[in-house]
Design a protein around this motif. Structure first.
Motif, short mmCIF file in Angstrom:
data_model
loop_
_atom_site.label_atom_id
_atom_site.label_comp_id
_atom_site.label_asym_id
_atom_site.label_seq_id
_atom_site.Cartn_x
_atom_site.Cartn_y
_atom_site.Cartn_z
N SER A 10 -24.06 -23.36 0.74
CA SER A 10 -25.56 -22.97 0.74
C SER A 10 -26.39 -24.31 0.54
O SER A 10 -27.62 -24.48 0.90
CB SER A 10 -25.85 -22.07 -0.40
N TYR A 11 -25.77 -25.24 -0.32
CA TYR A 11 -26.67 -26.57 -0.33
C TYR A 11 -26.55 -27.00 1.13
O TYR A 11 -27.82 -27.77 1.39
CB TYR A 11 -25.96 -27.69 -1.24
N LEU A 12 -25.74 -27.20 1.80
CA LEU A 12 -25.83 -27.88 3.22
C LEU A 12 -26.82 -27.11 4.15
O LEU A 12 -27.46 -27.54 4.80
CB LEU A 12 -24.47 -27.62 3.82
N GLN A 13 -26.72 -25.83 3.97
CA GLN A 13 -27.50 -24.91 4.64
C GLN A 13 -28.94 -25.33 4.51
O GLN A 13 -29.79 -25.17 5.34
CB GLN A 13 -27.25 -23.55 4.48
N MET A 14 -29.40 -25.51 3.17
CA MET A 14 -30.81 -25.81 2.61
C MET A 14 -31.21 -27.05 3.05
O MET A 14 -32.21 -27.24 3.56
CB MET A 14 -30.76 -25.48 1.05
N ALA A 15 -30.29 -28.08 2.91
CA ALA A 15 -30.63 -29.20 3.41
C ALA A 15 -30.79 -29.45 4.89
O ALA A 15 -31.76 -30.14 5.49
CB ALA A 15 -29.35 -30.16 3.20
N LYS A 16 -29.87 -28.84 5.80
CA LYS A 16 -30.18 -28.66 7.20
C LYS A 16 -31.48 -28.14 7.46
O LYS A 16 -32.29 -28.66 8.54
CB LYS A 16 -29.14 -27.81 7.95
N THR A 17 -31.90 -27.03 6.93
CA THR A 17 -33.17 -26.44 7.10
C THR A 17 -34.28 -27.37 6.79
O THR A 17 -35.21 -27.08 7.50
CB THR A 17 -33.39 -25.13 6.37
N ALA A 18 -34.31 -28.13 5.88
CA ALA A 18 -35.19 -28.82 5.05
C ALA A 18 -35.45 -30.22 5.87
O ALA A 18 -36.60 -30.79 5.46
CB ALA A 18 -35.04 -29.09 3.71
N LEU A 19 -34.37 -30.68 6.32
CA LEU A 19 -34.39 -31.81 6.86
C LEU A 19 -35.60 -32.54 7.63
O LEU A 19 -36.36 -33.34 7.65
CB LEU A 19 -33.16 -32.53 7.41
N PRO A 20 -36.23 -31.54 8.70
CA PRO A 20 -37.11 -31.92 9.64
C PRO A 20 -38.61 -31.95 8.78
O PRO A 20 -39.16 -32.98 8.92
CB PRO A 20 -37.30 -30.70 10.77
N THR A 21 -38.84 -31.14 7.92
CA THR A 21 -40.05 -31.27 7.25
C THR A 21 -40.07 -32.41 6.24
O THR A 21 -40.98 -33.23 5.87
CB THR A 21 -40.57 -29.90 6.46
N LEU A 22 -38.75 -32.48 5.54
CA LEU A 22 -38.66 -33.87 4.62
C LEU A 22 -38.84 -35.18 5.56
O LEU A 22 -39.35 -36.12 4.87
CB LEU A 22 -37.24 -33.66 3.93
N ASP A 23 -38.49 -34.98 6.49
CA ASP A 23 -38.40 -36.28 7.38
C ASP A 23 -40.06 -36.64 7.76
O ASP A 23 -40.43 -37.94 7.68
CB ASP A 23 -37.88 -36.31 8.72
N GLN A 24 -40.81 -35.55 7.80
CA GLN A 24 -42.15 -35.81 8.19
C GLN A 24 -43.07 -36.21 6.80
O GLN A 24 -43.87 -37.17 6.88
CB GLN A 24 -42.78 -34.46 8.65
N SER A 25 -42.62 -35.84 5.81
CA SER A 25 -43.19 -36.22 4.48
C SER A 25 -42.39 -37.32 3.83
O SER A 25 -43.10 -37.55 2.79
CB SER A 25 -43.11 -35.02 3.43
N LYS A 26 -41.42 -38.07 4.39
CA LYS A 26 -40.75 -38.98 3.76
C LYS A 26 -40.27 -38.49 2.35
O LYS A 26 -40.43 -39.24 1.33
CB LYS A 26 -41.65 -40.39 3.56
N GLY A 27 -39.66 -37.49 2.21
CA GLY A 27 -39.37 -36.65 1.09
C GLY A 27 -38.08 -36.92 0.82
O GLY A 27 -37.27 -37.78 1.43
N SER A 28 -37.43 -36.06 -0.07
CA SER A 28 -36.12 -36.40 -0.93
C SER A 28 -35.30 -35.34 -1.04
O SER A 28 -36.12 -34.04 -1.28
CB SER A 28 -36.38 -37.04 -2.24
N ILE A 29 -34.15 -35.12 -0.93
CA ILE A 29 -33.12 -34.14 -1.33
C ILE A 29 -32.53 -34.55 -2.76
O ILE A 29 -31.99 -35.70 -2.85
CB ILE A 29 -32.14 -33.82 -0.25
N VAL A 30 -32.60 -33.78 -3.69
CA VAL A 30 -32.03 -34.14 -4.75
C VAL A 30 -31.03 -33.22 -5.25
O VAL A 30 -31.24 -32.00 -5.47
CB VAL A 30 -33.07 -34.12 -6.17
N VAL A 31 -29.67 -33.54 -5.27
CA VAL A 31 -28.46 -32.93 -5.66
C VAL A 31 -28.01 -33.05 -7.13
O VAL A 31 -27.82 -34.00 -7.48
CB VAL A 31 -27.37 -33.38 -4.67
N VAL A 32 -27.94 -31.79 -7.74
CA VAL A 32 -27.52 -31.81 -8.97
C VAL A 32 -26.05 -31.57 -9.10
O VAL A 32 -25.65 -30.67 -8.59
CB VAL A 32 -28.31 -31.10 -9.84
N SER A 33 -25.42 -32.70 -9.52
CA SER A 33 -23.83 -32.55 -9.49
C SER A 33 -23.28 -32.60 -10.91
O SER A 33 -24.06 -32.64 -12.05
CB SER A 33 -23.15 -33.47 -8.53
N SER A 34 -21.95 -33.11 -11.08
CA SER A 34 -21.52 -33.07 -12.22
C SER A 34 -20.43 -34.31 -12.54
O SER A 34 -19.90 -34.72 -11.36
CB SER A 34 -20.77 -31.84 -12.58
#
Length: 286
Positions: free
Chosen positions: A146-170
């Motif tokens: 589901s993380y991959l699915q959300m990242a894939k969907t969000a990448l175009p808009t994040l690229d436009q905003s020069k945004g960030s993906i923050v992954v909470v791992s362990s």
């Protein structure tokens, strides 16, 4: 004299590095004012605390989790704390169609995204593996795919905003421990996939940055209930962990650790494998 000088230089560099790790980067609260942020797993624990911090900074926040009534309560508190906008969408990340639906909702309601904070996890027993392959398969969908699915969907808009993906791992995605085989497998997968994606986005000169946050044991209610009577590893405050994650993403760190000293644990984990494994088992009762 030359040897002493070299030792002094190495020592100074080491001390400076430790000091940097201890202090960490400084967050400018103004940088988050009006920022459009989607936070998953935000009905409780670290995700809930991130929502409150972001609200206090004046961000625009969309939160998601499974429990709609609890999400409503979190949104109401975010509004009181000063969020420019606070919305929720109930979703189950075990449903393959929900990750994309959540991102599209956030983009539509906020007019884009600046931060996608991936924090949700599915419940998993804190016990020796019983051979249940189907549970691990289900957990992979929730904690990883589901993380991959959300990242894939969000990448175009994040690229436009020069945004960030923050992954909470362990830390359990860096070092193996007993009683968490399905959970650990999902965290190793997260670190591997998003670590690779960092390279690929940089090679493509993408505007999107990725931050991977490596957390130790955090004192959320669910975590404390699981480990009660089984381990004496110290737990750290969820509110502080949440602020650390926000700071790491806002300052576009590639990888961060909370508590910071666990970085050194992963750095030397393969130096003495026999003693490493003996030490890890020492913290657990069976």
């Amino acid at each position: 004299m030359k040897a002493f000088t070299k030792l002094l230089v190495v020592g100074s560099i080491g001390a400076a590095f430790v000091a940097f790790q201890w202090s960490g980067p400084t967050l400018d609260p103004e940088s988050l004012k009006g920022a459009r942020v989607l936070v998953t797993g935000a009905s409780a624990g670290i995700g809930e605390q991130m929502a409150y911090h972001l609200a206090g900074f004046g961000a625009q926040v969309v939160i998601t989790a499974r429990r709609e009534k609890v999400l409503q309560q979190v949104v109401e508190k975010c509004q009181v704390l000063g969020a420019q906008k606070a919305l929720y969408i109930a979703a189950d990340m075990a449903n393959p169609s929900d990750p994309e639906r959540v991102v599209k909702f956030a983009v539509d309601k906020l007019g884009g995204l600046d931060y996608l904070v991936l924090n949700h996890i599915g419940p998993s027993p804190f016990a020796m593996w019983d051979g249940d392959v189907e549970h691990t398969r289900w957990l992979m969908q929730v904690n990883f795919l589901s993380y991959l699915q959300m990242a894939k969907t969000a990448l175009p808009t994040l690229d436009q905003s020069k945004g960030s993906i923050v992954v909470v791992s362990s830390l359990l995605g860096k070092m193996c421990s007993p009683f968490v085989a399905p959970y650990t497998s999902t965290k190793f997968a997260l670190n591997g996939f998003f670590g690779t994606l960092q390279h690929e986005l940089a090679m493509q000169r993408s505007n999107v940055s990725i931050t991977i946050c490596i957390l130790g044991l955090i004192d959320t209610d669910s975590a404390m209930e699981k480990v009660k009577g089984i381990t004496n590893i110290q737990a750290w405050p969820a509110s502080e962990a949440a602020l650390h994650i926000i700071t790491s993403g806002a300052t576009q760190q590639t990888e961060s650790y909370y508590p910071w000293f666990w970085y050194y644990g992963t750095l030397i984990r393969d130096w003495f494998p026999y003693f490493r494994d003996i030490s890890i088992r020492y913290f657990y009762k069976y």
